[in-house]
Design a protein around this motif. Structure first.
Motif, short mmCIF file in Angstrom:
data_model
loop_
_atom_site.label_atom_id
_atom_site.label_comp_id
_atom_site.label_asym_id
_atom_site.label_seq_id
_atom_site.Cartn_x
_atom_site.Cartn_y
_atom_site.Cartn_z
N GLN A 40 0.80 -1.23 0.00
CA GLN A 40 0.00 0.00 0.00
C GLN A 40 0.83 1.28 0.00
N SER A 41 1.98 1.29 0.67
CA SER A 41 2.81 2.52 0.75
C SER A 41 3.50 2.68 -0.60
N TYR A 42 2.79 3.23 -1.55
CA TYR A 42 3.15 3.08 -2.95
C TYR A 42 4.15 4.13 -3.42
N PHE A 43 5.45 3.72 -3.50
CA PHE A 43 6.48 4.71 -3.84
C PHE A 43 6.35 5.23 -5.26
N PRO A 46 1.68 8.39 -4.76
CA PRO A 46 0.61 8.25 -3.76
C PRO A 46 -0.79 8.20 -4.40
N ALA A 47 -0.90 8.64 -5.66
CA ALA A 47 -2.22 8.64 -6.31
C ALA A 47 -2.80 7.23 -6.45
N TYR A 48 -1.93 6.20 -6.33
CA TYR A 48 -2.42 4.82 -6.44
C TYR A 48 -3.08 4.32 -5.15
N VAL A 49 -2.83 5.04 -4.04
CA VAL A 49 -3.25 4.49 -2.74
C VAL A 49 -4.77 4.26 -2.63
N ILE A 91 7.68 6.30 2.22
CA ILE A 91 7.37 7.16 3.37
C ILE A 91 6.37 8.25 2.96
N ARG A 92 6.62 8.82 1.79
CA ARG A 92 5.73 9.90 1.30
C ARG A 92 4.30 9.38 1.16
N ALA A 93 4.14 8.23 0.51
CA ALA A 93 2.78 7.70 0.29
C ALA A 93 2.12 7.33 1.61
N SER A 94 2.88 6.73 2.52
CA SER A 94 2.25 6.29 3.77
C SER A 94 1.86 7.49 4.63
N ARG A 95 2.71 8.56 4.60
CA ARG A 95 2.35 9.77 5.38
C ARG A 95 1.15 10.47 4.77
N GLU A 96 1.16 10.59 3.44
CA GLU A 96 0.07 11.31 2.76
C GLU A 96 -1.28 10.65 3.02
N TRP A 97 -1.29 9.33 3.14
CA TRP A 97 -2.56 8.60 3.32
C TRP A 97 -2.71 8.02 4.73
#
Ligand code: FAD
Length: 365
Positions: A40-43, A46-49, A91-97
């Motif tokens: 899920q933490s999609y490097f 983040p639009a894929y989350v 990290i960016r994707a997991s923080r954003e979501w």
């Protein structure tokens, strides 16, 4: 993608005809080899989350409806230099979501997962909501559920041509001609042939999967997380825990290291120098994977220029929906792509955010 679309359309009460040139869940395309990472933490972006969050609901539903273990959560570890795409992007994707995750130092990784020996300057992101899907079982489950919902599925039947006239489509195969109100095309590595008029360049790439025998025995690898690891040069490898029992080996592969091919010209043989290179690279992180290569297999990526998918109503044919260019990372989305394709084919729009996948962004003028 085609099996999931057939299922989601049939489940919505549509009359569905599915056409496949090979056998069900075959090993000639892009959906074989026993396992695919889901995470899920999609490097990548983040639009894929949001799509992944919906895909996970549908994975659970598919497992329940089929009664088969189509996926399993093992946790996922993404390792590399702190500023690497793999680590910084995750990290960016997991923080954003606000996805649950932990950041681990190299020492903490080694203490928690003793098979891993990352370089001291590496860090890792660990997320529990990661694991693997079983590609052949997933395709088989969708086909079985599609058939149960009333779909007609034909194998060994190659589509030679298709066209739209007015509001309806015609499809010609070696066996006959069919007409329908809508056509959904999910051709995998055959997109350059079947979707030539889309005007999108899709580069087909040969990839290799390797199953190595751990020198400490397979059982020691049974409880590992799936992983993606990037080195100082930005090259990525990935792998799985031992999921096929004793003698099944531990699967690993390079991510995005392939050579251009076509489905007709791909070299299906795996060569000794390739095995040596893989073993040497993976043992930098997992020293116990120094044993024999038990098995290796080839597979094809279908890469777009920006490595994002193509999912849309065909810009020139309103009755045709297309899904291609999954660029080596599409499998975890299979159930939600099925849902999107069903919505697009039936209504011309979808509730899911798919702007990133518009073919127009890639059309060469
Ligand atoms: C080695 C490897 C590792 C991967 N790892 C991951 C991973 O860990 N996680 C992840 O999310 N994704 C991963 N992927 C990507 C993922 O597997 C693909 O994106 C996905 O399987 C693509 O599915 P598809 O339906 O587009 O293609 P396919 O599954 O190949 O389906 C296309 C189908 O169309 C049929 N077809 C084509 N032309 C015709 C015709 N003219 N008539 C009738 N039938 C036709 C083909 O026979 C085929 O069955 C990996 C891919 C590879 C190759």
């Amino acid at each position: 993608m085609g099996s999931a679309a057939a299922y989601h359309l049939a489940a919505r009460g549509q009359r569905v005809l599915g056409l496949e040139k090979f056998t069900p869940a075959h090993d000639r395309g892009s959906s074989h080899g026993g396992s695919r990472i889901i995470r899920q933490s999609y490097f990548e972006d983040p639009a894929y989350v949001p799509l992944l969050l919906r895909a996970y609901e549908l994975w659970e539903q598919l497992a329940r409806d089929s009664g088969d273990e189509v996926y399993r959560l093992t946790g996922g570890l993404y390792v590399g230099p702190e500023d690497s795409l793999t680590v910084a992007g995750s990290i960016r994707a997991s923080r954003e979501w606000s996805l649950p995750h932990e950041i681990l130092t190299a020492g903490e990784i080694k203490a928690r997962f003793p098979n891993f020996a990352p370089s001291p300057h590496f860090v890792g992101l660990f997320e529990e909501q990661a694991g693997f899907a079983r590609p052949e079982r997933t395709v088989a489950a969708h086909l079985e559920l599609a058939a149960k919902a009333g779909a007609t599925l034909r194998y060994g039947e190659q589509v030679e041509d298709w066209s739209q006239t007015g509001d309806s489509v015609t499809v010609t195969t070696g066996h006959g001609t069919y007409s329908a109100g809508r056509l959904v095309i999910c051709p995998g590595a055959w997109a350059p042939r079947l979707l030539a008029d889309l005007g999108v360049e899709i580069a087909i790439e040969r990839q290799v999967m390797y199953w190595l025998d751990p020198v400490v025995g397979t059982e020691k690898f049974e409880r590992d997380p799936i992983y993606i690891a990037e080195n100082d040069s930005g090259a990525q490898i990935y792998g799985f825990p031992a999921i096929d029992g004793s003698g099944g080996g531990v699967k690993t592969a390079f991510f995005r290291k392939g050579i251009r091919c076509t489905p007709d010209t791909i070299d299906r043989e795996v060569h000794l120098d390739e095995i040596t290179e893989m073993r040497s690279r993976v043992t930098e992180l997992l020293p116990a994977l120094a044993g024999r290569c038990l098995h290796a297999a080839t597979c094809m990526y279908s890469n777009t220029a920006d490595q994002h998918f193509v999912i849309a109503t065909h810009p020139a044919h309103s009755a045709v929906t297309v899904a291609c260019g999954f660029s080596g990372h599409g499998f975890k989305f299979v159930p939600v792509v099925g849902e999107i394709l069903a919505e697009l084919a039936m209504t011309g729009s979808t509730r899911h955010p798919i702007d990133l996948f518009a073919p127009q962004r890639l059309v060469s003028l």
